[in-house]
Motif scaffolding. Sequence first.
Motif, PDB file in Angstrom:
ATOM      1  N   LEU A  88       0.833  -1.202   0.000  1.00 16.64           N
ATOM      2  CA  LEU A  88       0.000   0.000   0.000  1.00 16.64           C
ATOM      3  C   LEU A  88       0.870   1.255   0.000  1.00 16.64           C
ATOM      4  N   THR A  89       0.567   2.193  -0.888  1.00 18.06           N
ATOM      5  CA  THR A  89       1.312   3.454  -0.968  1.00 18.06           C
ATOM      6  C   THR A  89       0.505   4.476  -1.760  1.00 18.06           C
ATOM      7  N   ASP A  90       0.880   5.725  -1.622  1.00 15.65           N
ATOM      8  CA  ASP A  90       0.320   6.780  -2.462  1.00 15.65           C
ATOM      9  C   ASP A  90       1.204   7.031  -3.674  1.00 15.65           C
ATOM     10  N   THR A  91       2.386   6.425  -3.688  1.00 12.89           N
ATOM     11  CA  THR A  91       3.391   6.676  -4.715  1.00 12.89           C
ATOM     12  C   THR A  91       3.710   5.367  -5.439  1.00 12.89           C
ATOM     13  N   PRO A  92       3.059   5.092  -6.576  1.00 13.07           N
ATOM     14  CA  PRO A  92       3.242   3.805  -7.249  1.00 13.07           C
ATOM     15  C   PRO A  92       4.683   3.498  -7.649  1.00 13.07           C
ATOM     16  N   GLU A  93       5.526   4.518  -7.801  1.00  9.07           N
ATOM     17  CA  GLU A  93       6.937   4.278  -8.149  1.00  9.07           C
ATOM     18  C   GLU A  93       7.654   3.515  -7.045  1.00  9.07           C
ATOM     19  N   LYS A  94       7.097   3.487  -5.843  1.00  9.93           N
ATOM     20  CA  LYS A  94       7.742   2.825  -4.707  1.00  9.93           C
ATOM     21  C   LYS A  94       7.511   1.313  -4.682  1.00  9.93           C
ATOM     22  N   PHE A  95       6.611   0.811  -5.522  1.00  9.04           N
ATOM     23  CA  PHE A  95       6.346  -0.625  -5.532  1.00  9.04           C
ATOM     24  C   PHE A  95       7.591  -1.438  -5.895  1.00  9.04           C
ATOM     25  N   ALA A  96       8.372  -0.975  -6.845  1.00  4.17           N
ATOM     26  CA  ALA A  96       9.550  -1.734  -7.293  1.00  4.17           C
ATOM     27  C   ALA A  96      10.527  -1.957  -6.144  1.00  4.17           C
ATOM     28  N   GLY A  97      10.808  -0.938  -5.361  1.00  2.00           N
ATOM     29  CA  GLY A  97      11.720  -1.080  -4.224  1.00  2.00           C
ATOM     30  C   GLY A  97      11.172  -2.008  -3.157  1.00  2.00           C
ATOM     31  N   ALA A  98       9.861  -1.967  -2.947  1.00  2.00           N
ATOM     32  CA  ALA A  98       9.239  -2.860  -1.968  1.00  2.00           C
ATOM     33  C   ALA A  98       9.310  -4.310  -2.446  1.00  2.00           C
ATOM     34  N   ARG A  99       9.023  -4.532  -3.725  1.00  2.00           N
ATOM     35  CA  ARG A  99       9.123  -5.895  -4.274  1.00  2.00           C
ATOM     36  C   ARG A  99      10.550  -6.426  -4.159  1.00  2.00           C
ATOM     37  N   GLU A 100      11.508  -5.559  -4.419  1.00  2.00           N
ATOM     38  CA  GLU A 100      12.920  -5.947  -4.299  1.00  2.00           C
ATOM     39  C   GLU A 100      13.240  -6.375  -2.866  1.00  2.00           C
ATOM     40  N   ALA A 101      12.742  -5.623  -1.888  1.00  2.00           N
ATOM     41  CA  ALA A 101      12.985  -5.973  -0.481  1.00  2.00           C
ATOM     42  C   ALA A 101      12.380  -7.326  -0.119  1.00  2.00           C
ATOM     43  N   LEU A 102      11.302  -7.703  -0.792  1.00  2.00           N
ATOM     44  CA  LEU A 102      10.597  -8.944  -0.479  1.00  2.00           C
ATOM     45  C   LEU A 102      11.138 -10.169  -1.210  1.00  2.00           C
ATOM     46  N   GLU A 103      12.099  -9.970  -2.113  1.00  2.00           N
ATOM     47  CA  GLU A 103      12.667 -11.108  -2.840  1.00  2.00           C
ATOM     48  C   GLU A 103      13.301 -12.073  -1.842  1.00  2.00           C
ATOM     49  N   GLY A 104      12.846 -13.307  -1.862  1.00  2.00           N
ATOM     50  CA  GLY A 104      13.379 -14.323  -0.962  1.00  2.00           C
ATOM     51  C   GLY A 104      12.835 -14.253   0.458  1.00  2.00           C
ATOM     52  N   ALA A 105      11.873 -13.389   0.718  1.00  2.00           N
ATOM     53  CA  ALA A 105      11.350 -13.213   2.073  1.00  2.00           C
ATOM     54  C   ALA A 105      10.313 -14.258   2.454  1.00  2.00           C
ATOM     55  N   VAL A 106       9.787 -14.975   1.482  1.00  2.00           N
ATOM     56  CA  VAL A 106       8.717 -15.940   1.724  1.00  2.00           C
ATOM     57  C   VAL A 106       9.235 -17.338   1.397  1.00  2.00           C
ATOM     58  N   THR A 107       8.984 -18.276   2.299  1.00  2.00           N
ATOM     59  CA  THR A 107       9.344 -19.670   2.059  1.00  2.00           C
ATOM     60  C   THR A 107       8.090 -20.516   2.138  1.00  2.00           C
TER      61      THR A 107
END
Length: 152
Positions: A88-107
């Motif tokens: 969730l954000t008001d700034t859609p450009e921030k989704f890419a950085g959030a997705r990057e942070a989540l890489e490998g975060a889920v098993t």
Amino acid sequence: MDVWRRMIRAQGGDPDAALPTARESEVILAPADGVLVGLDAMAVGVAAWRLGAGRARKEDAVQAGAGVRMHAKPGAVVRAGEPLMTLLTDTPEKFAGAREALEGAVTIAPTDLVRQTSSSSTASPEQRSITFWGVFPDALSPFGLFFPTLLH
């Protein structure tokens, strides 16, 4: 909730006021069928921060509606394509950085590697205790073994 409402009133706030909501959202889907056995809390926190829920410097603005809404908890049985979390954000450009942070975060482990230790028909999946057994590859755990137990 009564205590929370009293705390809001004590600070001059209105506990009935609508909470801020983000203008943009993006759903992160389960990549496979199985059981959610690992969720990196630090990665989720960094993703929320990158979406605008926190600041790097005191002068940075914070988006009150930004963050990560979880749809599945560790121990949940998930199906490929089901929502795991919503960014969730008001700034859609921030989704890419959030997705990057989540890489490998889920098993997600195959369901045949998970044994239910509580089979009460009245308990919801979230209330059932589960035990993960066996030796998992290092990719699933930095220790090679993964033996958490979720208590209800």
